[in-house]
Design a protein around this motif. Structure first.
Motif, PDB file in Angstrom:
ATOM      1  N   ASN A 301     -64.582  26.440 -18.154  1.00 23.63           N
ATOM      2  CA  ASN A 301     -64.669  25.652 -19.383  1.00 23.63           C
ATOM      3  C   ASN A 301     -63.326  24.988 -19.709  1.00 23.63           C
ATOM      4  OD1 ASN A 301     -64.907  24.781 -22.144  1.00 23.63           O
ATOM      5  ND2 ASN A 301     -66.609  26.198 -22.394  1.00 23.63           N
ATOM      6  N   TRP A 349     -69.560  22.036 -17.189  1.00 22.84           N
ATOM      7  CA  TRP A 349     -69.349  21.976 -18.627  1.00 22.84           C
ATOM      8  C   TRP A 349     -69.266  20.526 -19.091  1.00 22.84           C
ATOM      9  CZ3 TRP A 349     -69.788  26.143 -21.634  1.00 22.84           C
ATOM     10  CH2 TRP A 349     -69.558  27.413 -21.091  1.00 22.84           C
ATOM     11  N   SER A 354     -67.657  21.810 -26.439  1.00 24.99           N
ATOM     12  CA  SER A 354     -67.191  22.995 -25.713  1.00 24.99           C
ATOM     13  C   SER A 354     -68.289  23.971 -25.327  1.00 24.99           C
ATOM     14  CB  SER A 354     -66.130  23.729 -26.537  1.00 24.99           C
ATOM     15  OG  SER A 354     -66.680  24.171 -27.764  1.00 24.99           O
ATOM     16  N   PHE A 357     -73.297  22.612 -21.534  1.00 22.82           N
ATOM     17  CA  PHE A 357     -73.137  22.465 -20.084  1.00 22.82           C
ATOM     18  C   PHE A 357     -74.458  22.021 -19.474  1.00 22.82           C
ATOM     19  CE2 PHE A 357     -74.453  26.862 -20.751  1.00 22.82           C
ATOM     20  CZ  PHE A 357     -75.414  27.070 -19.769  1.00 22.82           C
TER      21      PHE A 357
END
Length: 461
Positions: A301, A349, A354, A357
């Motif tokens: 990530n 991702w 954040s 994905f």
């Protein structure tokens, strides 16, 4: 059709027809490009032009031929339509058997062997690395390379640099570092190998008495060793480090987004391994049986370096928190995502949010997930959907071998599938952006819908 309980599973054609009818509703923009030959990898290159309604951007893909013409690395120019510009009727009007007007071939490089993987260098996106069925990693300056005509008997293009160090073929596992011009690879020799392109530049600079910026590749060099099978005018360098810990082929590798010396790898031994080049060539953490089958893919990530995604032949995607892993390899995923019915081939991702994905698989689906929605109110609205899944791209009719989020154009994805039998061509390249009502904050969407409703009520009949 196969029976499942009392219902039936739709055929590929039925599923595709249903998806196509929903394209104007589900997508803000969509482009379909029928390929002459299958492509195993697709990547966005640099954006080079901005206009009012669209931008222009490089697109890297490959052509995996049957031998009647050479294998190639293709550099294309892609027109990306900006959000809320394309009309719904225009989005739905595409021909599965035609080339897209949005994708134009710009340059062809004749590649020595099939292109299994393409990765661009973040510090200099005109530099790409490719994997083929050999132990070497090939580095190309795609802007400096001459445009070639791929005809039978044509000689191969010469790589700008060759990275040596694997003892057996390294076909798929390939990564570029976001902080330094470093390259990472894994292969059938069960090893992970690390190089620095800067090492090549430094050697040349010391010889020439000049300096070059990171990520540059010089044309004026002699080869530093290697076998006679390598192009005579392609320089090569050896690795900075070789890392041993896997018991089978390494299928994918990834750098930690915040460090050039920390990275991870997955392989056919079902292991996820974390490495740190500063501590030696042995694993820092080795997670045994991270999945119930071979691991095909991994991603780290870029927004939160504690989270690592893995995808496997057991049809699942798993999310690991590296804070929960120990040096004894003890650790279990904090989430399991079970929305595919066949092996997962690629995970990545989103650069835009954040917790989001994507995952693509041999079942022909490219799923978009949000792990923060698991178990929450938004997640419970579709009780039959896998937890965390909020969009399913069903435009491909066979295995989706690769996809890539566009860092320059939010929520835009390029994906490629090997479905030549169902499309009458070599495969399908699709560029798409889901409608923003699906990912914008709920309160923002509701406010806009309320505004639209009041506008309708106040309009004269």
């Amino acid at each position: 059709m196969r029976e499942r309980g009392k219902g039936t599973v739709p055929s590929v054609d039925e599923r595709y027809a249903q998806w196509k009818s929903l394209v104007p509703i589900l997508y803000d923009w969509f482009a379909n490009h029928n390929l002459v030959w299958p492509s195993l990898s697709c990547r966005w290159g640099p954006q080079f032009e901005q206009a009012t309604y669209k931008s222009r951007q490089r697109l890297y893909l490959s052509e995996q031929t049957d031998g009647s013409v050479p294998n190639t690395l293709v550099i294309a120019n892609c027109e990306v339509v900006k959000p809320r510009v394309a009309a719904a009727e225009h989005i739905s009007q595409f021909n599965e058997e035609a080339r897209s007007p949005f994708v134009k071939k710009y340059k062809t490089i004749i590649h020595p062997g099939e292109v299994n993987r393409i990765r661009e260098l973040p510090q200099n996106s005109k530099i790409v690395a490719t994997h083929t069925d050999s132990p070497d990693v090939l580095i190309w300056d795609v802007e400096a390379q001459p445009n070639r005509h791929a005809v039978l008997g044509a000689t191969n293009s010469h790589p700008d640099l060759i990275l040596t160090g694997h003892q057996d073929n390294a076909e798929f596992a390939l990564a570029m570092c976001s902080t330094e011009p470093f390259v990472l690879s894994g292969g059938k020799d069960k090893s992970v190998v690390l190089w620095s392109i800067q090492d090549h530049v430094s050697i040349l600079a010391s010889e020439a008495g000049s300096t070059k910026p990171p990520g540059s590749i010089s044309k004026h060099a002699t080869r530093a060793g290697g076998s006679n099978q390598k192009p005579a005018d392609s320089p090569s360098i050896g690795p900075r480090g070789t890392y041993h810990g896997h018991g089978d082929t390494v299928e994918d590798v990834q750098f930690c987004p915040s460090s050039a010396l920390e990275f991870c790898s997955v392989g056919d031994d079902s292991c996820l391994i974390l490495w740190d080049a500063r501590t030696g060539s042995s694993p820092v953490v080795k997670v045994e049986k991270a999945h119930d089958a071979d691991l095909h893919c991994v991603d780290w990530n870029p927004h939160d370096v504690n989270f690592i995604l893995t995808g496997s032949a057991d049809n699942t995607v798993r999310l690991f928190d590296r804070r929960n892993l120990t040096s004894r390899g003890v650790g279990s995923p904090i989430r399991k995502f079970e929305g595919h019915s066949a092996a997962v081939l690629c995970v990545q991702w989103s650069p835009d949010k954040s917790s989001v994905f994507g995952s693509s698989a041999e079942d022909g689906f490219l799923n978009i997930w949000d792990h923060e929605k698991v178990g929450k109110k938004q997640d419970s609205r579709s009780p039959n959907a896998p937890s965390g899944l909020f969009f399913r791209h069903a435009g491909h009719r066979d295995k989706v071998v690769d996809f890539h989020w566009n860092a320059s154009d939010p929520w835009t994805i390029v994906s490629v599938s090997d479905d030549c039998e169902s499309t009458g061509g070599g495969g399908t390249l699709q560029i798409w952006r889901m409608i923003d009502l699906l990912y914008r904050p709920e309160e923002e969407v509701m406010a806009e819908l309320d505004k639209f409703s009041s506008h309708i009520l106040t309009c004269p009949s």
